[in-house]
Write a protein that holds these residues in place. Structure first.
Motif, PDB file in Angstrom:
ATOM      1  N   VAL A   1      13.536 -16.565 -15.980  1.00 26.35           N
ATOM      2  CA  VAL A   1      12.552 -16.388 -14.907  1.00 26.35           C
ATOM      3  C   VAL A   1      13.213 -16.758 -13.586  1.00 26.35           C
ATOM      4  N   ILE A   2      13.216 -15.824 -12.632  1.00 29.40           N
ATOM      5  CA  ILE A   2      13.878 -16.078 -11.353  1.00 29.40           C
ATOM      6  C   ILE A   2      12.921 -16.022 -10.166  1.00 29.40           C
ATOM      7  N   GLY A   3      11.685 -15.603 -10.395  1.00 30.98           N
ATOM      8  CA  GLY A   3      10.746 -15.550  -9.288  1.00 30.98           C
ATOM      9  C   GLY A   3       9.369 -15.109  -9.740  1.00 30.98           C
ATOM     10  N   TYR A   4       8.417 -15.218  -8.834  1.00 28.36           N
ATOM     11  CA  TYR A   4       7.063 -14.766  -9.132  1.00 28.36           C
ATOM     12  C   TYR A   4       6.338 -14.448  -7.833  1.00 28.36           C
ATOM     13  N   CYS A   5       5.284 -13.669  -7.956  1.00 27.14           N
ATOM     14  CA  CYS A   5       4.464 -13.302  -6.806  1.00 27.14           C
ATOM     15  C   CYS A   5       3.009 -13.319  -7.255  1.00 27.14           C
ATOM     16  N   ILE A   6       2.185 -14.094  -6.573  1.00 31.06           N
ATOM     17  CA  ILE A   6       0.768 -14.197  -6.912  1.00 31.06           C
ATOM     18  C   ILE A   6       0.004 -13.029  -6.279  1.00 31.06           C
ATOM     19  N   VAL A   7      -0.801 -12.349  -7.083  1.00 34.48           N
ATOM     20  CA  VAL A   7      -1.598 -11.217  -6.610  1.00 34.48           C
ATOM     21  C   VAL A   7      -3.013 -11.708  -6.319  1.00 34.48           C
ATOM     22  N   PRO A   8      -3.455 -11.684  -5.066  1.00 34.69           N
ATOM     23  CA  PRO A   8      -4.776 -12.218  -4.716  1.00 34.69           C
ATOM     24  C   PRO A   8      -5.922 -11.511  -5.438  1.00 34.69           C
ATOM     25  N   ALA A   9      -7.002 -12.237  -5.604  1.00 37.97           N
ATOM     26  CA  ALA A   9      -8.169 -11.691  -6.298  1.00 37.97           C
ATOM     27  C   ALA A   9      -8.788 -10.527  -5.536  1.00 37.97           C
ATOM     28  N   ASP A  10      -8.668 -10.542  -4.210  1.00 39.11           N
ATOM     29  CA  ASP A  10      -9.329  -9.509  -3.413  1.00 39.11           C
ATOM     30  C   ASP A  10      -8.419  -8.329  -3.085  1.00 39.11           C
ATOM     31  N   TYR A  11      -7.219  -8.308  -3.663  1.00 33.37           N
ATOM     32  CA  TYR A  11      -6.346  -7.154  -3.437  1.00 33.37           C
ATOM     33  C   TYR A  11      -6.807  -5.996  -4.312  1.00 33.37           C
ATOM     34  N   VAL A  12      -6.954  -4.831  -3.708  1.00 37.73           N
ATOM     35  CA  VAL A  12      -7.366  -3.633  -4.440  1.00 37.73           C
ATOM     36  C   VAL A  12      -6.158  -2.726  -4.595  1.00 37.73           C
ATOM     37  N   TRP A  13      -5.742  -2.544  -5.840  1.00 40.08           N
ATOM     38  CA  TRP A  13      -4.584  -1.684  -6.105  1.00 40.08           C
ATOM     39  C   TRP A  13      -5.040  -0.242  -6.185  1.00 40.08           C
ATOM     40  N   ARG A  14      -4.405   0.636  -5.399  1.00 37.80           N
ATOM     41  CA  ARG A  14      -4.784   2.056  -5.384  1.00 37.80           C
ATOM     42  C   ARG A  14      -3.565   2.915  -5.690  1.00 37.80           C
TER      43      ARG A  14
ATOM     44  N   ASP B   1       0.854  -1.179   0.000  1.00 33.02           N
ATOM     45  CA  ASP B   1       0.000   0.000   0.000  1.00 33.02           C
ATOM     46  C   ASP B   1       0.892   1.232   0.000  1.00 33.02           C
ATOM     47  N   GLU B   2       0.273   2.393   0.057  1.00 34.44           N
ATOM     48  CA  GLU B   2       1.035   3.638  -0.025  1.00 34.44           C
ATOM     49  C   GLU B   2       2.016   3.773   1.133  1.00 34.44           C
ATOM     50  N   GLU B   3       1.628   3.292   2.299  1.00 37.97           N
ATOM     51  CA  GLU B   3       2.490   3.422   3.478  1.00 37.97           C
ATOM     52  C   GLU B   3       3.694   2.490   3.401  1.00 37.97           C
ATOM     53  N   LYS B   4       3.470   1.233   2.997  1.00 35.16           N
ATOM     54  CA  LYS B   4       4.552   0.245   2.949  1.00 35.16           C
ATOM     55  C   LYS B   4       5.345   0.303   1.650  1.00 35.16           C
ATOM     56  N   GLY B   5       4.751   0.896   0.626  1.00 34.78           N
ATOM     57  CA  GLY B   5       5.368   0.859  -0.690  1.00 34.78           C
ATOM     58  C   GLY B   5       4.794  -0.295  -1.498  1.00 34.78           C
TER      59      GLY B   5
ATOM     60  N   LYS C   1      10.793  -1.962 -14.910  1.00 36.11           N
ATOM     61  CA  LYS C   1      12.015  -1.950 -14.112  1.00 36.11           C
ATOM     62  C   LYS C   1      11.724  -2.104 -12.622  1.00 36.11           C
ATOM     63  N   GLU C   2      10.504  -1.759 -12.214  1.00 35.46           N
ATOM     64  CA  GLU C   2      10.109  -1.905 -10.816  1.00 35.46           C
ATOM     65  C   GLU C   2       8.859  -2.767 -10.743  1.00 35.46           C
ATOM     66  N   SER C   3       8.802  -3.616  -9.727  1.00 35.19           N
ATOM     67  CA  SER C   3       7.654  -4.517  -9.612  1.00 35.19           C
ATOM     68  C   SER C   3       6.361  -3.755  -9.354  1.00 35.19           C
ATOM     69  N   SER C   4       6.460  -2.539  -8.818  1.00 36.96           N
ATOM     70  CA  SER C   4       5.248  -1.759  -8.548  1.00 36.96           C
ATOM     71  C   SER C   4       4.492  -1.452  -9.830  1.00 36.96           C
ATOM     72  N   TYR C   5       5.216  -1.187 -10.925  1.00 39.73           N
ATOM     73  CA  TYR C   5       4.551  -0.931 -12.200  1.00 39.73           C
ATOM     74  C   TYR C   5       3.925  -2.216 -12.741  1.00 39.73           C
ATOM     75  N   ALA C   6       4.632  -3.317 -12.606  1.00 44.27           N
ATOM     76  CA  ALA C   6       4.090  -4.591 -13.075  1.00 44.27           C
ATOM     77  C   ALA C   6       2.883  -5.014 -12.237  1.00 44.27           C
TER      78      ALA C   6
END
Length: 247
Positions: free
Chosen positions: A234-247, A131-135, A180-185
């Motif tokens: 490919v060196i890693g992956y992170c699953i994004v939950p269905a109920d996560y709301v990106w803001r 989130d915005e607080e944690k990055g 270049k940053e995972s936040s954009y992806a």
């Protein structure tokens, strides 16, 4: 001013950009269309920034004391917001409806397949609920700061085939973009979720040095690949939950 009155300026800027890129030292520099057309990461970035500005106007200007005291100022703020939102809706719809490079013909992985993917060289990163607080970074700092590491957002249903068979182009778009940053992806992974694939996925890859090079263009926030003969690892992956709301 009308839309037609702005058009000469747009054309002049476009022609200047094409001239600058034609003089680039990178051989066969890929076209603007292949990097920023609908369905590309470049287009997604533009749509995302447009929405950020719409929200920024709502949060910082619409209720600002100076603005609500001045009828003309308030009118201009609301008009600007409405125009940007109209662009966001129209272009965003075209972008999300376009074929996504690397996503064609892929099926959802089973739990067993996901377990097999976590190997000494491909590690799953637990979703940190950013989130915005944690990055909004999803991976360890060492990966996020590595200039050869980049990130690709997609639906979870595409993960198994990408790991097994590599990334693929679609017939329409012969290019693939990595942030270049995972936040954009992350924002792209959220956008690719659907009823058939309710979870998203951010895939971390490592490019071989050097970059940029022929068929690999590096820009401010992303890396564009135009030849998949040499796949990034490919060196890693992170699953994004269905109920996560990106803001």
């Amino acid at each position: 001013m009308s839309r037609d009155e702005y058009e000469p300026e747009r054309i002049a800027l476009l022609e200047e950009r094409r001239r600058d890129e034609a003089e680039s030292e990178v051989p066969d520099y890929p076209s603007l269309e292949s990097r920023y057309g609908p369905g590309t990461f470049g287009c997604h970035e533009g749509v995302h920034v447009t929405k950020l500005v719409v929200d920024l106007i709502e949060d910082k200007l619409v209720n600002h004391g100076s603005v609500i005291l001045n009828p003309y100022w308030f009118y201009c703020v609301r008009e600007a917001q409405q125009l940007l939102y109209a662009a966001y809706s129209a272009v965003g719809g075209e972008h999300l409806g376009a074929p996504r490079p690397g996503d064609a013909g892929l099926e959802k992985p089973t739990t067993q397949e996901l377990e097999k993917m976590s190997t000494p060289t491909i590690q799953e990163s637990p979703f940190p609920w950013p989130d915005e607080e944690k990055g909004y970074h999803l991976f360890p700092a060492a990966m996020e700061s590595d200039s050869l590491v980049a990130f690709h957002g997609t639906a979870r249903s595409n993960l198994a085939a990408i790991v097994a068979e590599g990334f693929k182009f679609t017939a329409k778009l012969q290019s693939l973009s990595f942030a270049k940053e995972s936040s954009y992806a992350l924002s792209h992974a959220c956008a690719r979720r659907s009823e058939t694939s309710p979870e998203g996925c951010v895939i971390a890859v490592r490019f071989s040095a050097p970059i940029p090079r022929s068929n690999v263009a590096v820009e401010t926030s992303d890396i564009h690949v135009y030849d998949l003969a040499e796949q990034p690892e490919v060196i890693g992956y992170c699953i994004v939950p269905a109920d996560y709301v990106w803001r």
